[in-house]
Write an enzyme that holds these catalytic residues in place. Structure first.
Site, PDB file in Angstrom:
ATOM      1  N   GLU A 186       9.036   3.775 -19.346  1.00 36.97           N
ATOM      2  CA  GLU A 186       8.045   3.668 -20.430  1.00 36.97           C
ATOM      3  C   GLU A 186       8.505   4.452 -21.654  1.00 36.97           C
ATOM      4  O   GLU A 186       8.410   3.980 -22.789  1.00 36.97           O
ATOM      5  CB  GLU A 186       6.675   4.205 -19.957  1.00 36.97           C
ATOM      6  CG  GLU A 186       6.046   3.391 -18.841  1.00 36.97           C
ATOM      7  CD  GLU A 186       6.362   3.930 -17.453  1.00 36.97           C
ATOM      8  OE1 GLU A 186       5.569   3.681 -16.536  1.00 36.97           O
ATOM      9  OE2 GLU A 186       7.407   4.588 -17.276  1.00 36.97           O
ATOM     10  N   GLU A 209       0.811  -1.216   0.000  1.00 41.12           N
ATOM     11  CA  GLU A 209       0.000   0.000   0.000  1.00 41.12           C
ATOM     12  C   GLU A 209       0.846   1.268   0.000  1.00 41.12           C
ATOM     13  O   GLU A 209       0.430   2.283  -0.530  1.00 41.12           O
ATOM     14  CB  GLU A 209      -0.971   0.000   1.190  1.00 41.12           C
ATOM     15  CG  GLU A 209      -0.400  -0.439   2.506  1.00 41.12           C
ATOM     16  CD  GLU A 209      -1.464  -0.526   3.592  1.00 41.12           C
ATOM     17  OE1 GLU A 209      -2.206   0.450   3.760  1.00 41.12           O
ATOM     18  OE2 GLU A 209      -1.554  -1.550   4.268  1.00 41.12           O
ATOM     19  N   CYS A 215       2.818   7.231 -15.075  1.00 41.41           N
ATOM     20  CA  CYS A 215       2.420   8.575 -14.656  1.00 41.41           C
ATOM     21  C   CYS A 215       1.615   9.220 -15.786  1.00 41.41           C
ATOM     22  O   CYS A 215       1.473   8.644 -16.868  1.00 41.41           O
ATOM     23  CB  CYS A 215       3.650   9.407 -14.321  1.00 41.41           C
ATOM     24  SG  CYS A 215       4.683   9.771 -15.760  1.00 41.41           S
TER      25      CYS A 215
END
Length: 221
Positions: free
Chosen positions: A97, A59, A125
């Site tokens: 990416e 988390e 993002c």
């Protein structure tokens, strides 16, 4: 409530867990100007310690401020070719990416159909999501499936819109199941030389965290 938290780089920026795994205790801060220059690291297999820390679907993203991207490219051209490897980004100048589109994809056969699968430590993002949408709209032969360990900043409306835009552009977004983590472990993680390949050991909350993120992604999309 689980939430991704962005943090200043710690000594975990190089993939090594710091001693404050879940955000407890004090942490040595590193000033941004002290960081070495940005670079993209590429290879075929990543060290096990990086995988165990960076891919964990926890988390809190304490210290997990890098993106690890494992890729499989199946090219359907004159010859069927499959290539695989991984990228990791160093610091915040550009992301794994982007590096995939700038360095890996151009080296594949031009004009061929490419079925690409990414196994990424956390979802892209906003900027990378836009780049993914552009790549899919420009390259009609590109099919992209992204398997993510964690959802990055998913509570932000801008981030939710970015995830939806990727889906609309034709990108398949999935949360990594325990079996997917095991696949990455077998195919992308270094095994110690001279040792029997170690089997994947799931962490305690892997299944419930997967279900949590899967529900959140379904709500967003």
């Amino acid at each position: 409530k689980m939430a991704e938290k962005q943090e200043e780089p710690s000594n975990a920026q190089n993939g090594e867990p710091d001693n404050t795994e879940e955000g407890e205790g004090t942490k040595k801060k590193v000033k941004r100007e002290d960081l070495p220059p940005f670079e993209i690291v590429t290879g075929e297999r990543l060290p096990a310690i990086f995988f165990k820390f960076q891919f964990r679907n926890v988390e809190y993203s304490s210290g997990r401020n890098k993106t690890f991207l494992c890729y499989v490219v199946e090219t359907q051209g004159k010859e069927a070719v499959t290539s695989r490897g991984y990228l990791e980004d160093e610091h915040a100048a550009a992301h794994a990416e982007m590096a995939f589109f700038n360095t890996i994809l151009p080296s594949c056969q031009a004009g061929a159909r490419h079925n690409v699968t990414w196994y990424v430590s956390s979802s892209p993002c906003v900027t990378c999501a836009q780049r993914i949408c552009e790549a899919l709209s420009k390259n009609k032969g590109l099919r992209l499936t992204i398997m993510v360990g964690r959802l990055f900043m998913w509570e932000e409306p801008e981030m939710q819109a970015a995830l939806r835009s990727m889906k609309e552009a034709g990108c398949k977004l999935r949360i990594m199941k325990p079996q997917d983590f095991e696949y990455v472990w077998k195919n992308f993680v270094e095994q110690e030389e001279g040792e029997e390949a170690k089997s994947f050991v799931p962490w305690e909350d892997i299944q419930e965290n997967f279900q949590y993120y899967e529900e959140k992604l379904a709500e967003i999309l």
